[in-house]
Design a protein around this motif. Structure first.
Motif, mmCIF file in Angstrom:
data_model
loop_
_atom_site.group_PDB
_atom_site.id
_atom_site.type_symbol
_atom_site.label_atom_id
_atom_site.label_comp_id
_atom_site.label_asym_id
_atom_site.label_seq_id
_atom_site.Cartn_x
_atom_site.Cartn_y
_atom_site.Cartn_z
ATOM 1 N N LEU A 34 10.908 7.288 -2.123
ATOM 2 C CA LEU A 34 11.794 6.130 -2.231
ATOM 3 C C LEU A 34 11.343 5.015 -1.296
ATOM 4 N N GLN A 35 10.887 5.371 -0.098
ATOM 5 C CA GLN A 35 10.389 4.357 0.830
ATOM 6 C C GLN A 35 9.159 3.660 0.277
ATOM 7 N N ARG A 36 8.284 4.426 -0.376
ATOM 8 C CA ARG A 36 7.099 3.813 -0.968
ATOM 9 C C ARG A 36 7.461 2.861 -2.095
ATOM 10 N N VAL A 37 8.411 3.286 -2.919
ATOM 11 C CA VAL A 37 8.847 2.423 -4.025
ATOM 12 C C VAL A 37 9.469 1.144 -3.472
ATOM 13 N N ARG A 38 10.281 1.263 -2.429
ATOM 14 C CA ARG A 38 10.881 0.076 -1.825
ATOM 15 C C ARG A 38 9.817 -0.853 -1.259
ATOM 16 N N GLY A 39 8.830 -0.289 -0.565
ATOM 17 C CA GLY A 39 7.761 -1.116 -0.024
ATOM 18 C C GLY A 39 6.967 -1.810 -1.117
ATOM 19 N N ARG A 42 9.162 -4.622 -2.478
ATOM 20 C CA ARG A 42 9.274 -5.761 -1.561
ATOM 21 C C ARG A 42 8.022 -6.621 -1.542
ATOM 22 N N SER A 43 6.875 -6.052 -1.917
ATOM 23 C CA SER A 43 5.631 -6.831 -1.938
ATOM 24 C C SER A 43 5.530 -7.738 -3.156
ATOM 25 N N TRP A 44 6.443 -7.598 -4.097
ATOM 26 C CA TRP A 44 6.423 -8.451 -5.282
ATOM 27 C C TRP A 44 6.850 -9.869 -4.926
ATOM 28 N N THR A 45 6.370 -10.821 -5.730
ATOM 29 C CA THR A 45 6.821 -12.198 -5.597
ATOM 30 C C THR A 45 8.210 -12.341 -6.211
ATOM 31 N N LEU A 46 8.908 -13.410 -5.833
ATOM 32 C CA LEU A 46 10.240 -13.659 -6.383
ATOM 33 C C LEU A 46 10.170 -13.841 -7.893
#
Length: 525
Positions: A34-39, A42-46
């Protein structure tokens, strides 16, 4: 200790929990995954997040609507089969009753062939012990004669388990497949089972599911395209704000006079929109920064003017002090030893203060941006002469020279460049012990020349390296100090190098210190 006659004692078995703890964990834990998926998210652009959210919402709605539609259609079709099954069961019982009136056992072939029975109708007579008495089915879509099904134990047990009067879906394996069946009791302990196929209903349901799935995919793809277009148009003001921020980030705000005229356009500062609020706040911030920079520039200008004026004013009295001290010392008059020592100290300190004043005056001129002399300088010959002077001033050090075979020429102020490398060599000499190897090297490539001054002395402390080229920064706490130092030498070096559009850096660890000066060659100067 005695041993049992039955043999050595068996070892204690490892507990299940201990065995489980000893096994290495394979793969990622759910929390780490889950932490990897969140990271990753979060690296995606808006822009990507918004489009992904739209596509996900459309896909979820499509799947939900499709699932509800498929369930409702399947329920409706099964209800229709149930209605048909009730009519078929009534007709089957009626046909069976005619056989009983004649004193005969009902004929399943005649039941499925009775007028009004749809294609695929199945009929079976079950004995009271759960065995099959007889069975027949009418092929779907066929006007042929009834046929006998393939009978096995599973077939019989499935029919024997039916509850009378209850419609049930069963899988009549072999010839028939999925059927909707109903059991009706008959005289003599028999039971009549009537069934209708649900293949058509299932096929229609599967077809609808495929259509809904394709429609959902098409809708998601269409939503992605339209969403991307809308998001791009909506975020254009934010892109313009980001462009303004990037422009400001490239301005040299750390020194000199800065004209901070960059602003976000009025069309992107509407406080009624989210992006407009960002643009308006950004313009307000730029206004505050511009005011602060103006105040800083005014303050620095006053300080530079003060230093320049003070340096000019101090040169005359310092020259007078030196002159009178030297005149008194050479007057020929008999002077007590303690007075003569004081005069010598006064003359020495006057010379040192004169050097400080000259350094401050030079820094003030460089801060004002005054142009240096621009003339061809033979850097190779300059370094050779400087190393010769350094060898004469520090014979207890080992001096080495590493120059390319061809002369290297730069465009600049020869006197100031001489001061730069003289300061670096002096710095290496006075801050390292006797026997230290000091090497002066030069390499030219790509339109630039790199001059290095390296030594194998004790090195510069790590905490001092970030501020080494600031004014009045000194490293006396770690290096030996044989002469006085104002802490302005390296600041002057950096200021002169910057004025030549070059750069200077230092890398130092115990036993290895390298000062690197990078200057443009004459063709780029």
């Amino acid at each position: 200790m005695t041993q049992s006659a039955s043999g050595p004692a068996a070892p204690m078995p490892m507990s299940v929990e201990a065995g489980e703890r000893s096994r290495p964990r394979v793969g990622l834990s759910p929390r780490r995954l889950l932490q990897r998926v969140r990271g990753w998210y979060r690296s995606w652009t808006l822009r990507r997040k918004l489009v992904a959210a739209v596509v996900t919402l459309v896909a979820i709605l499509g799947v939900a609507i499709g699932s509800v539609s498929v369930v409702l259609l399947h329920t409706y079709l099964i209800d229709r089969v149930n209605v048909q099954l009730s009519y078929a069961s009534e007709r089957g019982v009626a046909v069976a009753q005619t056989y009983y009136q004649r004193g005969a056992v009902p004929n399943t072939a005649q039941i499925v062939s009775a007028t009004g029975q749809p294609g695929g109708t199945f009929a079976a007579l079950m004995n009271s012990d759960g065995t099959l008495n007889s069975g027949s089915y009418l092929p779907t879509g066929s006007a042929g004669s009834p046929r006998n099904p393939v009978v096995d134990d599973t077939f019989q047990s499935t029919l024997a388990a039916l509850t009378p009067g209850v419609k049930t879906s069963v899988d009549l394996r072999g010839t028939l497949g999925e059927y909707r069946v109903e059991s009706q009791p008959l005289p003599d302990g028999l039971a009549l089972v009537i069934g209708l196929p649900v293949a058509e209903a299932q096929g229609t349901t599967v077809h609808l599911a495929i259509v809904m799935l394709i429609a959902t995919g098409a809708a998601a793809f269409f939503a992605a395209g339209i969403g991307l277009l809308i998001v791009r148009l909506s975020l254009r003001p934010l892109d313009r704000v980001a462009d303004a921020a990037e422009t400001v980030s490239t301005l040299p705000l750390d020194r000199g006079e800065v004209a901070l005229r960059v602003r976000v356009a009025d069309e992107d500062t509407d406080p009624g929109t989210e992006v407009g609020r960002v643009g308006s706040a950004f313009n307000a911030m730029l206004g505050h920064v511009a005011s602060a920079l103006s105040a800083r520039e005014a303050s620095e200008r006053k300080v530079r003017q003060f230093v320049s004026d003070a340096s000019h004013e101090l040169r005359t009295p310092l020259a007078s002090i030196r002159g009178y001290s030297e005149l008194t010392r050479r007057s020929g008059e008999v002077i007590p030893p303690d007075v003569q020592h004081s005069i010598i100290r006064i003359e020495s300190e006057a010379k040192r203060m004169t050097g400080i004043v000259e350094d401050l005056l030079l820094l003030a001129r460089l801060d004002e941006g005054r142009e240096l002399d621009r003339e061809p300088v033979d850097l190779s010959m300059l370094l050779i002469n400087l190393l010769s002077d350094a060898h004469a001033a520090g014979p207890d050090h080992q001096w080495r020279l590493d120059l390319p075979p061809e002369p290297v020429e730069v465009t600049g102020d020869q006197a100031r460049l001489h001061q730069v490398f003289a300061n670096l060599l002096t710095n290496a000499r006075v801050h390292t012990p006797a026997g230290t190897i000091v090497e002066l090297g030069m390499r030219a490539s790509g339109g630039w020349v790199l001059v290095t001054v390296s030594d194998d002395g004790p090195g510069v402390p790590a905490e001092l390296q970030p501020v080494l080229f600031e004014r009045f920064a000194r490293g006396d706490s770690s290096r030996s100090r044989n002469t006085g130092s104002t802490g302005l030498g390296l600041a002057i070096v950096k200021a002169v190098v910057d004025a030549h559009h070059g750069g200077i850096s230092v890398e130092s660890v115990p036993g290895r210190t390298v000062f690197s000066v990078r200057l443009p060659l004459a063709s780029l100067g």
